[in-house]
Scaffold this motif. Structure first.
Motif, PDB file in Angstrom:
ATOM      1  N   TYR A   2      50.418  -4.794 -43.672  1.00  0.00           N
ATOM      2  CA  TYR A   2      49.336  -3.858 -43.419  1.00  0.00           C
ATOM      3  C   TYR A   2      48.909  -3.915 -41.953  1.00  0.00           C
ATOM      4  CZ  TYR A   2      48.845  -3.423 -48.467  1.00  0.00           C
ATOM      5  OH  TYR A   2      49.080  -3.187 -49.782  1.00  0.00           O
ATOM      6  N   ASN A   3      48.336  -2.840 -41.492  1.00  0.00           N
ATOM      7  CA  ASN A   3      47.941  -2.761 -40.089  1.00  0.00           C
ATOM      8  C   ASN A   3      46.894  -3.814 -39.721  1.00  0.00           C
ATOM      9  OD1 ASN A   3      45.210  -1.789 -39.561  1.00  0.00           O
ATOM     10  ND2 ASN A   3      46.020  -0.034 -38.530  1.00  0.00           N
ATOM     11  N   ILE A   4      45.987  -4.135 -40.621  1.00  0.00           N
ATOM     12  CA  ILE A   4      44.981  -5.153 -40.327  1.00  0.00           C
ATOM     13  C   ILE A   4      45.633  -6.532 -40.190  1.00  0.00           C
ATOM     14  CG2 ILE A   4      44.340  -5.621 -42.725  1.00  0.00           C
ATOM     15  CD1 ILE A   4      41.408  -5.785 -41.691  1.00  0.00           C
ATOM     16  N   GLU A   5      46.648  -6.809 -40.998  1.00  0.00           N
ATOM     17  CA  GLU A   5      47.365  -8.079 -40.890  1.00  0.00           C
ATOM     18  C   GLU A   5      48.118  -8.159 -39.560  1.00  0.00           C
ATOM     19  OE1 GLU A   5      48.706  -9.164 -45.377  1.00  0.00           O
ATOM     20  OE2 GLU A   5      49.529  -7.312 -44.546  1.00  0.00           O
ATOM     21  N   ARG A   6      48.748  -7.062 -39.206  1.00  0.00           N
ATOM     22  CA  ARG A   6      49.519  -7.020 -37.960  1.00  0.00           C
ATOM     23  C   ARG A   6      48.596  -7.210 -36.754  1.00  0.00           C
ATOM     24  NH1 ARG A   6      51.922  -2.648 -39.126  1.00  0.00           N
ATOM     25  NH2 ARG A   6      50.441  -1.313 -38.058  1.00  0.00           N
ATOM     26  N   ALA A  26      57.334  -5.228 -31.772  1.00  0.00           N
ATOM     27  CA  ALA A  26      58.035  -4.314 -32.688  1.00  0.00           C
ATOM     28  C   ALA A  26      59.125  -5.067 -33.433  1.00  0.00           C
ATOM     29  CB  ALA A  26      58.601  -3.128 -31.918  1.00  0.00           C
ATOM     30  N   ASP A  27      59.879  -5.894 -32.727  1.00  0.00           N
ATOM     31  CA  ASP A  27      60.927  -6.691 -33.379  1.00  0.00           C
ATOM     32  C   ASP A  27      60.324  -7.712 -34.340  1.00  0.00           C
ATOM     33  OD1 ASP A  27      62.862  -5.334 -31.957  1.00  0.00           O
ATOM     34  OD2 ASP A  27      63.113  -6.901 -30.438  1.00  0.00           O
ATOM     35  N   ARG A  28      59.305  -8.395 -33.896  1.00  0.00           N
ATOM     36  CA  ARG A  28      58.682  -9.453 -34.701  1.00  0.00           C
ATOM     37  C   ARG A  28      58.121  -8.924 -36.015  1.00  0.00           C
ATOM     38  NH1 ARG A  28      54.736 -14.180 -32.679  1.00  0.00           N
ATOM     39  NH2 ARG A  28      54.045 -14.888 -34.694  1.00  0.00           N
ATOM     40  N   PHE A  29      57.488  -7.752 -35.971  1.00  0.00           N
ATOM     41  CA  PHE A  29      56.830  -7.209 -37.152  1.00  0.00           C
ATOM     42  C   PHE A  29      57.645  -6.118 -37.856  1.00  0.00           C
ATOM     43  CE2 PHE A  29      53.172  -8.617 -34.465  1.00  0.00           C
ATOM     44  CZ  PHE A  29      52.817  -9.693 -35.252  1.00  0.00           C
ATOM     45  N   ARG A  38      49.987   2.035 -30.958  1.00  0.00           N
ATOM     46  CA  ARG A  38      48.757   2.503 -31.606  1.00  0.00           C
ATOM     47  C   ARG A  38      47.843   1.314 -31.908  1.00  0.00           C
ATOM     48  NH1 ARG A  38      50.817   5.241 -35.582  1.00  0.00           N
ATOM     49  NH2 ARG A  38      50.859   3.482 -36.996  1.00  0.00           N
ATOM     50  N   ASP A  39      48.418   0.220 -32.420  1.00  0.00           N
ATOM     51  CA  ASP A  39      47.619  -0.983 -32.674  1.00  0.00           C
ATOM     52  C   ASP A  39      46.955  -1.470 -31.391  1.00  0.00           C
ATOM     53  OD1 ASP A  39      48.400  -0.976 -35.338  1.00  0.00           O
ATOM     54  OD2 ASP A  39      49.881  -2.567 -35.103  1.00  0.00           O
ATOM     55  N   LEU A  40      47.718  -1.525 -30.307  1.00  0.00           N
ATOM     56  CA  LEU A  40      47.172  -1.995 -29.033  1.00  0.00           C
ATOM     57  C   LEU A  40      46.108  -1.042 -28.494  1.00  0.00           C
ATOM     58  CD1 LEU A  40      50.389  -3.351 -27.291  1.00  0.00           C
ATOM     59  CD2 LEU A  40      48.605  -4.650 -28.466  1.00  0.00           C
ATOM     60  N   ARG A  41      46.309   0.255 -28.702  1.00  0.00           N
ATOM     61  CA  ARG A  41      45.318   1.244 -28.271  1.00  0.00           C
ATOM     62  C   ARG A  41      44.006   1.018 -29.032  1.00  0.00           C
ATOM     63  NH1 ARG A  41      48.485   5.302 -28.162  1.00  0.00           N
ATOM     64  NH2 ARG A  41      48.399   5.777 -30.362  1.00  0.00           N
ATOM     65  N   GLU A  42      44.100   0.803 -30.347  1.00  0.00           N
ATOM     66  CA  GLU A  42      42.910   0.555 -31.159  1.00  0.00           C
ATOM     67  C   GLU A  42      42.238  -0.756 -30.758  1.00  0.00           C
ATOM     68  OE1 GLU A  42      44.326   0.752 -35.193  1.00  0.00           O
ATOM     69  OE2 GLU A  42      44.665   2.923 -35.083  1.00  0.00           O
ATOM     70  N   MET A  43      43.042  -1.758 -30.438  1.00  0.00           N
ATOM     71  CA  MET A  43      42.487  -3.047 -30.006  1.00  0.00           C
ATOM     72  C   MET A  43      41.805  -2.916 -28.646  1.00  0.00           C
ATOM     73  SD  MET A  43      45.482  -5.563 -31.427  1.00  0.00           S
ATOM     74  CE  MET A  43      44.625  -7.107 -31.123  1.00  0.00           C
ATOM     75  N   GLU A  44      42.351  -2.065 -27.797  1.00  0.00           N
ATOM     76  CA  GLU A  44      41.716  -1.826 -26.501  1.00  0.00           C
ATOM     77  C   GLU A  44      40.369  -1.129 -26.689  1.00  0.00           C
ATOM     78  OE1 GLU A  44      43.150  -0.476 -22.154  1.00  0.00           O
ATOM     79  OE2 GLU A  44      43.517   1.029 -23.711  1.00  0.00           O
ATOM     80  N   GLU A  45      40.294  -0.204 -27.623  1.00  0.00           N
ATOM     81  CA  GLU A  45      39.054   0.523 -27.879  1.00  0.00           C
ATOM     82  C   GLU A  45      37.932  -0.404 -28.352  1.00  0.00           C
ATOM     83  OE1 GLU A  45      40.248   3.565 -30.634  1.00  0.00           O
ATOM     84  OE2 GLU A  45      41.263   4.731 -29.074  1.00  0.00           O
ATOM     85  N   THR A  46      38.300  -1.503 -29.006  1.00  0.00           N
ATOM     86  CA  THR A  46      37.291  -2.458 -29.477  1.00  0.00           C
ATOM     87  C   THR A  46      37.071  -3.600 -28.490  1.00  0.00           C
ATOM     88  OG1 THR A  46      38.935  -3.689 -30.753  1.00  0.00           O
ATOM     89  CG2 THR A  46      37.707  -1.968 -31.918  1.00  0.00           C
ATOM     90  N   GLY A  47      37.740  -3.546 -27.354  1.00  0.00           N
ATOM     91  CA  GLY A  47      37.526  -4.539 -26.315  1.00  0.00           C
ATOM     92  C   GLY A  47      38.316  -5.822 -26.442  1.00  0.00           C
ATOM     93  N   LEU A  48      39.325  -5.837 -27.302  1.00  0.00           N
ATOM     94  CA  LEU A  48      40.118  -7.045 -27.512  1.00  0.00           C
ATOM     95  C   LEU A  48      41.260  -7.209 -26.531  1.00  0.00           C
ATOM     96  CD1 LEU A  48      40.428  -7.135 -31.376  1.00  0.00           C
ATOM     97  CD2 LEU A  48      39.151  -8.673 -29.910  1.00  0.00           C
ATOM     98  N   GLN A  75      41.714 -13.673 -38.023  1.00  0.00           N
ATOM     99  CA  GLN A  75      42.077 -14.598 -39.096  1.00  0.00           C
ATOM    100  C   GLN A  75      42.078 -13.923 -40.464  1.00  0.00           C
ATOM    101  OE1 GLN A  75      38.945 -17.191 -37.939  1.00  0.00           O
ATOM    102  NE2 GLN A  75      40.335 -18.556 -36.811  1.00  0.00           N
ATOM    103  N   PHE A  76      42.699 -12.757 -40.534  1.00  0.00           N
ATOM    104  CA  PHE A  76      42.698 -11.967 -41.765  1.00  0.00           C
ATOM    105  C   PHE A  76      43.322 -12.718 -42.934  1.00  0.00           C
ATOM    106  CE2 PHE A  76      44.757  -9.051 -44.712  1.00  0.00           C
ATOM    107  CZ  PHE A  76      43.662  -8.317 -45.134  1.00  0.00           C
ATOM    108  N   LYS A  77      44.480 -13.341 -42.727  1.00  0.00           N
ATOM    109  CA  LYS A  77      45.159 -14.041 -43.833  1.00  0.00           C
ATOM    110  C   LYS A  77      44.291 -15.155 -44.403  1.00  0.00           C
ATOM    111  CE  LYS A  77      49.906 -13.162 -42.448  1.00  0.00           C
ATOM    112  NZ  LYS A  77      51.165 -13.763 -42.014  1.00  0.00           N
ATOM    113  N   GLU A  78      43.649 -15.911 -43.536  1.00  0.00           N
ATOM    114  CA  GLU A  78      42.799 -17.001 -43.977  1.00  0.00           C
ATOM    115  C   GLU A  78      41.601 -16.479 -44.767  1.00  0.00           C
ATOM    116  OE1 GLU A  78      43.970 -16.481 -40.928  1.00  0.00           O
ATOM    117  OE2 GLU A  78      44.860 -18.338 -40.162  1.00  0.00           O
ATOM    118  N   LYS A  79      40.988 -15.413 -44.273  1.00  0.00           N
ATOM    119  CA  LYS A  79      39.841 -14.833 -44.963  1.00  0.00           C
ATOM    120  C   LYS A  79      40.244 -14.260 -46.315  1.00  0.00           C
ATOM    121  CE  LYS A  79      37.328 -13.718 -40.770  1.00  0.00           C
ATOM    122  NZ  LYS A  79      36.744 -12.694 -39.939  1.00  0.00           N
TER     123      LYS A  79
END
Length: 103
Positions: A2-6, A26-29, A38-48, A75-79
């Motif tokens: 899932y995108n949240i896990e990634r 891309a290779d890893r996941f 897109r993930d990185l763009r969303e992470m940039e929007e939240t300041g990460l 820490q999505f998997k742990e939560k």
């Protein structure tokens, strides 16, 4: 995955290594480069992260606490594991309290 896990895994890499590369992620996941972008763009929007050509670098928030949309991917998997254990402990007739934390 899932995108949240990634995004949670990408955040871990950013926090430990300070940078990520789109092609390597891309290779890893086993995801497309566009999905990673897109993930990185969303992470940039939240300041990460701060996107760079071909990747991103870690840019921790200057706020005293991360916003909830950031905390929910950390820490999505742990939560998720904590939630599964807690859900298994609840029985019919139990009362539970749920707060506004990210777990």
């Amino acid at each position: 995955m899932y995108n949240i896990e990634r995004k949670s895994e990408i955040l871990k890499i950013l926090e430990t290594e300070g940078r990520v590369v789109v092609n390597e992620l891309a290779d890893r996941f086993a995801a497309s480069r566009e999905t990673i972008r897109r993930d990185l763009r969303e992470m940039e929007e939240t300041g990460l992260a701060k996107r760079t050509h071909g990747g991103a670098v870690f840019e921790p928030s200057t706020l005293p606490e991360f916003p909830v949309d950031v905390r929910e991917i950390r820490q999505f998997k742990e939560k998720n594991a904590i939630c599964e254990v807690a859900a298994g402990a609840i029985q019919d007739g139990d009362s539970i309290f749920i707060d506004n934390s990210s777990t």
